[in-house]
Design a protein around this motif. Structure first.
Motif, PDB file in Angstrom:
ATOM      1  N   ASN A 100       0.845  -1.135   0.025  1.00 52.36           N
ATOM      2  CA  ASN A 100      -0.011   0.047  -0.038  1.00 52.36           C
ATOM      3  C   ASN A 100       0.959   1.106   0.111  1.00 52.36           C
ATOM      4  OD1 ASN A 100      -1.665   2.169   1.196  1.00 52.36           O
ATOM      5  ND2 ASN A 100      -3.066   0.863   0.971  1.00 52.36           N
ATOM      6  N   GLY A 101       2.013   1.349   0.682  1.00 54.26           N
ATOM      7  CA  GLY A 101       2.860   2.330   0.825  1.00 54.26           C
ATOM      8  C   GLY A 101       3.531   2.858  -0.513  1.00 54.26           C
ATOM      9  N   ILE A 102       3.790   1.675  -1.137  1.00 53.26           N
ATOM     10  CA  ILE A 102       4.755   1.946  -2.416  1.00 53.26           C
ATOM     11  C   ILE A 102       3.702   2.141  -3.694  1.00 53.26           C
ATOM     12  CG2 ILE A 102       6.159   0.734  -4.159  1.00 53.26           C
ATOM     13  CD1 ILE A 102       7.168  -0.754  -1.818  1.00 53.26           C
ATOM     14  N   ALA A 103       2.514   1.519  -3.787  1.00 50.37           N
ATOM     15  CA  ALA A 103       1.708   1.610  -4.913  1.00 50.37           C
ATOM     16  C   ALA A 103       0.769   2.455  -4.900  1.00 50.37           C
ATOM     17  CB  ALA A 103       0.595  -0.094  -4.978  1.00 50.37           C
ATOM     18  N   TYR A 104       0.297   3.174  -3.586  1.00 55.57           N
ATOM     19  CA  TYR A 104      -0.691   3.852  -3.371  1.00 55.57           C
ATOM     20  C   TYR A 104       0.101   5.160  -2.690  1.00 55.57           C
ATOM     21  CZ  TYR A 104      -3.851   0.203  -4.354  1.00 55.57           C
ATOM     22  OH  TYR A 104      -4.157  -0.914  -4.852  1.00 55.57           O
ATOM     23  N   GLY A 105       0.712   5.022  -1.726  1.00 54.54           N
ATOM     24  CA  GLY A 105       1.195   6.183  -0.645  1.00 54.54           C
ATOM     25  C   GLY A 105       2.240   6.922  -1.482  1.00 54.54           C
ATOM     26  N   ALA A 106       3.349   6.153  -2.203  1.00 52.91           N
ATOM     27  CA  ALA A 106       4.647   6.753  -3.110  1.00 52.91           C
ATOM     28  C   ALA A 106       3.586   7.718  -4.118  1.00 52.91           C
ATOM     29  CB  ALA A 106       5.401   6.006  -3.451  1.00 52.91           C
ATOM     30  N   VAL A 107       3.015   6.887  -5.086  1.00 53.68           N
ATOM     31  CA  VAL A 107       2.572   7.620  -6.191  1.00 53.68           C
ATOM     32  C   VAL A 107       1.700   8.935  -5.837  1.00 53.68           C
ATOM     33  CG1 VAL A 107       1.015   7.115  -8.403  1.00 53.68           C
ATOM     34  CG2 VAL A 107       2.705   5.396  -7.726  1.00 53.68           C
ATOM     35  N   GLY A 108       0.429   8.426  -4.925  1.00 56.37           N
ATOM     36  CA  GLY A 108      -0.436   9.263  -4.423  1.00 56.37           C
ATOM     37  C   GLY A 108       0.314  10.653  -4.023  1.00 56.37           C
ATOM     38  N   GLY A 109       1.136  10.398  -3.176  1.00 57.01           N
ATOM     39  CA  GLY A 109       1.881  11.441  -2.426  1.00 57.01           C
ATOM     40  C   GLY A 109       2.501  12.567  -3.272  1.00 57.01           C
ATOM     41  N   LEU A 110       3.157  12.019  -4.492  1.00 58.35           N
ATOM     42  CA  LEU A 110       3.637  12.797  -5.240  1.00 58.35           C
ATOM     43  C   LEU A 110       2.571  13.575  -6.135  1.00 58.35           C
ATOM     44  CD1 LEU A 110       6.535  10.380  -6.655  1.00 58.35           C
ATOM     45  CD2 LEU A 110       6.883  12.407  -5.613  1.00 58.35           C
ATOM     46  N   VAL A 111       1.470  12.835  -6.669  1.00 62.04           N
ATOM     47  CA  VAL A 111       0.427  13.546  -7.443  1.00 62.04           C
ATOM     48  C   VAL A 111      -0.158  14.190  -6.653  1.00 62.04           C
ATOM     49  CG1 VAL A 111      -1.590  12.827  -8.574  1.00 62.04           C
ATOM     50  CG2 VAL A 111       0.450  11.357  -9.073  1.00 62.04           C
ATOM     51  N   TYR A 112      -0.604  14.097  -5.464  1.00 63.35           N
ATOM     52  CA  TYR A 112      -1.609  14.995  -4.580  1.00 63.35           C
ATOM     53  C   TYR A 112      -0.566  16.356  -4.215  1.00 63.35           C
ATOM     54  CZ  TYR A 112      -4.554  10.972  -4.479  1.00 63.35           C
ATOM     55  OH  TYR A 112      -5.218   9.910  -4.609  1.00 63.35           O
ATOM     56  N   ALA A 113       0.620  16.124  -4.028  1.00 60.33           N
ATOM     57  CA  ALA A 113       1.249  17.217  -3.613  1.00 60.33           C
ATOM     58  C   ALA A 113       1.644  18.081  -4.800  1.00 60.33           C
ATOM     59  CB  ALA A 113       2.867  16.731  -3.009  1.00 60.33           C
ATOM     60  N   SER A 114       1.665  17.387  -6.023  1.00 57.94           N
ATOM     61  CA  SER A 114       2.047  18.375  -7.187  1.00 57.94           C
ATOM     62  C   SER A 114       0.699  19.264  -7.437  1.00 57.94           C
ATOM     63  CB  SER A 114       2.439  17.385  -8.267  1.00 57.94           C
ATOM     64  OG  SER A 114       3.492  16.873  -8.115  1.00 57.94           O
ATOM     65  N   MET A 115      -0.556  18.503  -7.381  1.00 64.80           N
ATOM     66  CA  MET A 115      -1.713  19.343  -7.656  1.00 64.80           C
ATOM     67  C   MET A 115      -1.732  20.399  -6.553  1.00 64.80           C
ATOM     68  SD  MET A 115      -4.596  20.046  -8.958  1.00 64.80           S
ATOM     69  CE  MET A 115      -5.118  18.791 -10.074  1.00 64.80           C
ATOM     70  N   TYR A 116      -1.529  20.214  -5.345  1.00 62.36           N
ATOM     71  CA  TYR A 116      -1.654  21.283  -4.602  1.00 62.36           C
ATOM     72  C   TYR A 116      -0.609  22.461  -4.943  1.00 62.36           C
ATOM     73  CZ  TYR A 116      -2.389  23.841  -0.125  1.00 62.36           C
ATOM     74  OH  TYR A 116      -2.661  24.831   0.831  1.00 62.36           O
ATOM     75  N   ALA A 117       0.606  22.136  -5.161  1.00 64.48           N
ATOM     76  CA  ALA A 117       1.583  23.107  -5.507  1.00 64.48           C
ATOM     77  C   ALA A 117       1.217  23.843  -6.791  1.00 64.48           C
ATOM     78  CB  ALA A 117       2.980  22.565  -5.722  1.00 64.48           C
ATOM     79  N   LEU A 118       0.638  22.967  -7.782  1.00 63.18           N
ATOM     80  CA  LEU A 118       0.539  23.826  -8.967  1.00 63.18           C
ATOM     81  C   LEU A 118      -0.760  24.733  -9.006  1.00 63.18           C
ATOM     82  CD1 LEU A 118       0.680  20.743 -11.375  1.00 63.18           C
ATOM     83  CD2 LEU A 118       2.361  22.686 -11.250  1.00 63.18           C
ATOM     84  N   LYS A 119      -1.657  24.305  -7.991  1.00 60.70           N
ATOM     85  CA  LYS A 119      -3.012  25.134  -7.738  1.00 60.70           C
ATOM     86  C   LYS A 119      -2.784  26.245  -6.823  1.00 60.70           C
ATOM     87  CE  LYS A 119      -7.039  25.792  -9.373  1.00 60.70           C
ATOM     88  NZ  LYS A 119      -7.024  26.443 -10.625  1.00 60.70           N
ATOM     89  N   ARG A 120      -1.714  26.154  -5.893  1.00 57.65           N
ATOM     90  CA  ARG A 120      -1.509  27.103  -5.000  1.00 57.65           C
ATOM     91  C   ARG A 120      -1.491  28.544  -5.401  1.00 57.65           C
ATOM     92  NH1 ARG A 120      -2.018  30.463  -1.721  1.00 57.65           N
ATOM     93  NH2 ARG A 120      -1.499  30.306   0.265  1.00 57.65           N
ATOM     94  N   PRO A 121      -0.939  28.796  -6.500  1.00 56.18           N
ATOM     95  CA  PRO A 121      -1.096  30.333  -7.040  1.00 56.18           C
ATOM     96  C   PRO A 121      -2.461  30.692  -7.086  1.00 56.18           C
ATOM     97  CG  PRO A 121       0.834  29.125  -8.173  1.00 56.18           C
ATOM     98  CD  PRO A 121      -0.242  28.129  -7.559  1.00 56.18           C
ATOM     99  N   ASP A 122      -3.472  29.922  -7.368  1.00 59.68           N
ATOM    100  CA  ASP A 122      -4.655  30.428  -7.381  1.00 59.68           C
ATOM    101  C   ASP A 122      -5.330  30.439  -5.896  1.00 59.68           C
ATOM    102  OD1 ASP A 122      -4.560  30.399 -10.071  1.00 59.68           O
ATOM    103  OD2 ASP A 122      -5.486  28.475 -10.120  1.00 59.68           O
TER     104      ASP A 122
END
Length: 155
Positions: A100-122
């Protein structure tokens, strides 16, 4: 927002590809009965995406941005995103095991943090809302896929 679609696709395909690649290392981790339990589904689709986005993206990223000195510092934003992704991975790994950590946590962590950072200027509200919806949509896609394939393969 174009990034939403691409990040949703990246999360879905990434989790499935990574999970498939490491599945033989963790035999017996997938239990359709446990995964498709109604209480687990409600938590995975309604409760956890909101709470994890609130604490692991908004909380971690905003605190690190604030601690970086200049609040609008881009380096602080992405340092916060990296810390958020690592914490997301670690918590999924620690609470639900290596698969779970590798398949969902690693991939999800990168994707969700990227979404937050990309949308944060708004704005913080927009970043939170988009990240939460991405997390919810991703979990829904994975749950629907799991339910479908469990029914088709296992009968």
């Amino acid at each position: 927002m174009k990034q939403f679609s691409w990040l949703l696709l990246a999360k879905y395909v990434g989790s499935i590809a990574v999970g498939y690649a490491i599945a033989d290392m963790y035999p017996g981790v997938a239990s359709p009965e446990r995964f498709l339990d109604t209480r687990r589904q409600v938590a995975m689709l309604l409760v956890l995406p909101f709470l994890e986005t609130l604490v692991l993206q908004l909380g971690v990223i905003e605190v690190i941005r604030w601690m970086s000195g200049k609040y609008r510092n881009t380096a602080g934003l992405w340092a916060g995103a990296l810390a958020s992704a690592l914490l997301f991975f670690f918590l999924h790994y620690r609470l639900n095991g290596a698969f779970n950590g590798i398949a969902y946590g690693a991939v999800g962590g990168l994707v969700y943090a990227s979404m937050y950072a990309l949308k944060r200027p708004d704005g913080m509200k927009a970043a939170f809302a988009y990240t939460w919806m991405l997390h919810l949509a991703s979990n829904a896609l994975l749950a629907a896929s799991y339910a479908y394939f469990a029914k088709v393969i296992l009968g």
